[in-house]
Design a protein around this motif. Structure first.
Motif, PDB file in Angstrom:
ATOM      1  N   ARG A 114     -41.776  -0.502   6.448  1.00 57.78           N
ATOM      2  CA  ARG A 114     -41.988  -0.885   7.852  1.00 57.78           C
ATOM      3  C   ARG A 114     -43.179  -0.194   8.499  1.00 57.78           C
ATOM      4  NH1 ARG A 114     -35.716  -1.023  10.185  1.00 57.78           N
ATOM      5  NH2 ARG A 114     -34.995  -2.724   8.843  1.00 57.78           N
ATOM      6  N   GLU A 165     -39.910   5.251  12.978  1.00 51.20           N
ATOM      7  CA  GLU A 165     -40.669   4.068  12.570  1.00 51.20           C
ATOM      8  C   GLU A 165     -41.577   3.581  13.704  1.00 51.20           C
ATOM      9  OE1 GLU A 165     -37.735   1.274  11.401  1.00 51.20           O
ATOM     10  OE2 GLU A 165     -37.297   2.256   9.495  1.00 51.20           O
ATOM     11  N   THR A 175     -37.202   1.915   3.228  1.00 57.24           N
ATOM     12  CA  THR A 175     -37.256   1.063   4.420  1.00 57.24           C
ATOM     13  C   THR A 175     -38.321   1.562   5.377  1.00 57.24           C
ATOM     14  OG1 THR A 175     -34.886   0.638   4.173  1.00 57.24           O
ATOM     15  CG2 THR A 175     -35.893   0.044   6.273  1.00 57.24           C
TER      16      THR A 175
END
Length: 514
Positions: free
Chosen positions: A190, A168, A186
């Motif tokens: 993000r 990420e 997720t």
């Protein structure tokens, strides 16, 4: 800037268009996520952008890609058999640009990727590394090219939570453009600031794509609102149309009856009725034209899942699994020790931990103990579907028990509800996408009426738009679930208890908080 103009991609085998009239401009700072169901051409599109020769064996393409001096870097979804047999050093040497990097540059890359510099010169085979290590070494090889645009095909598959966090940060901090595929919601939420959604509608006969300059969560919410609004409007218009049609039919029947009963002595009345019938027919034609311009009922591709069948309830205090091991080893290698795992009643458990610590091995041990038990009905979904599935079977033969006509009809109905086409129902399982294989597993679990599910990465092959439905199904399942997963939404929404597996053993947590 990377530009794609009027791109069309057609599968040679079934002449099915995967992408049609596709246009895209990709600029520095763009973090564009490719989403959609499995088999829709996401990986094919990514491979074509990188090197059109990669797909010429199975797809025809037309269109234009303008690279404008961009240097492309590519991370595969899975290493080839040959690459798995290579040592780490041999794997990196496959990239000619690796030789142009000095020791200082390579050490900086290793540090950026949280790898020890000596790993880059290791003789360990790539196939023996953890999922996270394989992904990071692909990044090293890619970064040697000094790319300006990154093309990442499922980089989040098979990596642990720690590596997911690193990924990420890497995507967010990359100054160039990124075009990536991921099923991890997720990660999408993000990192992505653009969404490219590939769909196959009209029974998988027609491709459709949507490009939006927004984050994933905003896109999913906006899309749901738009689809609900469109569906409500379409239903309202059709209801009003049916009411008008019914009223028109009554008028037409009344006029027709009057025409049949009117006497010859009333020619003026007959002319009037004939004129009235003409007006009714004219109105009928106008209504038919209006029907053609009505709001369409949304045609979307996400699979419609059914609920698990009701099963025998497991009493709250019943010991479903008590697993104790002094050591957990694979060959001569000790993965972990002091294993104590106890699951009672309809508990939903997830086992997490770093790559290579033995989570899948532990789950296989649990399956070996639970599958033969007669006091419960356990089923096992492995990470590698070949372990429990004959890929030469078709979906119909895989799910069939008696083979009679009634059973076949029922199975076809179930498969249809999962958006399998008639042709796909009779394809060998080996030709299906990972998501379709996972759907078959879920369907077989429903047919067997299991009350204990043993699941290794159950959500990894479902699209981010289908995964919420899968999580809802599993959350509402009335039996016990023992699973391994790195899916943070799955852990937070489905699981009651988390066990973290490390070299020192199992540590129990109550829940996972996002």
């Amino acid at each position: 800037m990377l530009q794609i103009k009027n791109l069309c991609i057609t599968n040679k085998q079934d002449l099915r268009e995967l992408v049609c009239d596709f246009f895209l401009n990709l600029n520095d700072g763009d973090k564009a996520a490719l989403i959609g169901e499995e088999g829709n051409g996401k990986s094919t599109l990514l491979q074509y952008i990188y090197d059109e020769k990669w797909i010429e064996g199975y797809a025809d393409c037309r269109g234009e890609i303008i690279k404008n001096g961009c240097v492309l870097g590519y991370v595969k979804q899975e290493l080839s058999c040959e690459e798995k047999e290579m040592s780490v050093y041999e794997f990196l040497c496959e990239e000619p640009a690796f030789y142009n990097c000095n020791g200082k540059e390579l050490a900086a890359m290793a540090s950026q990727l949280k790898l020890l510099p000596e790993v880059l010169y290791s003789q360990q085979k790539m196939g023996t590394l953890s999922g996270g290590e394989k992904v990071k070494l692909q990044f090293v090889r890619m970064l040697c090219r000094r790319p300006t645009v990154l093309l990442l095909d499922e980089p989040s598959n098979d990596i642990d939570l720690q590596t997911l966090t690193w990924l990420e940060e890497f995507i967010r901090n990359w100054k160039g453009a990124v075009l990536f595929i991921s099923h991890d919601e997720t990660l999408l939420e993000r990192t992505a600031n653009r969404i490219i959604h590939l769909e196959m509608i009209r029974k998988k006969r027609k491709p459709r794509h949507t490009i939006c300059n927004m984050g994933y969560r905003e896109y999913a919410e906006e899309r749901n609102r738009s689809l609900q609004k469109q569906e409500q409007l379409a239903k309202k218009e059709r209801s009003e149309y049916q009411s008008r049609q019914e009223k028109l039919r009554r008028i037409e029947q009344k006029v027709a009856h009057q025409q049949e009963t009117i006497t010859r002595q009333d020619p003026s009345g007959a002319r009037l009725l004939k004129k009235k019938m003409k007006a009714v027919k004219s109105m009928e034609r106008r209504f038919e034209k209006e029907f053609d311009t009505m709001t369409e009922i949304p045609d979307v591709e996400e699979a419609i899942f059914f609920q698990f069948a009701k099963t025998d309830k497991i009493p709250q205090g019943k010991v479903v699994l008590r697993l104790e091991r002094e050591k957990l080893c694979v060959g001569d290698r000790c993965l972990t020790k002091n294993i104590q795992l106890e699951i009672r009643g309809p508990e939903k458990v997830c086992i997490i931990g770093k790559n290579g610590v033995g989570k899948t091995t532990l789950l296989k041990l649990a399956a070996e103990e639970l599958l033969p038990r007669e006091d419960i009905r356990a089923v096992y979904m492995p990470q590698d579907y070949r372990d429990r599935m004959d890929f030469s079977d078709t979906p119909l033969s895989y799910l069939s028990v008696t083979g009679d006509k009634e059973e076949q009809t029922k199975i076809r109905t179930f498969l249809g509800s999962l958006k399998f086409t008639k042709e796909e129902m009779e394809h060998p399982i080996g030709e299906l996408s990972g998501g379709q294989k996972a759907k078959l597993f879920l369907l077989s679990m429903c047919v067997e009426k299991a009350n204990v599910l043993i699941l290794d990465e159950p959500t990894r092959n479902f699209s981010p738009l289908s995964n919420p439905v899968i999580r809802k199904m599993l959350k509402e399942f009335s039996g016990a679930i023992i699973s391994v997963s790195h899916d943070r939404k799955y852990m937070a929404e489905v699981c009651d208890t988390i066990y973290e597996l490390s070299e020192e053993g199992c540590k129990r947590h109550e829940r996972y908080e996002k």
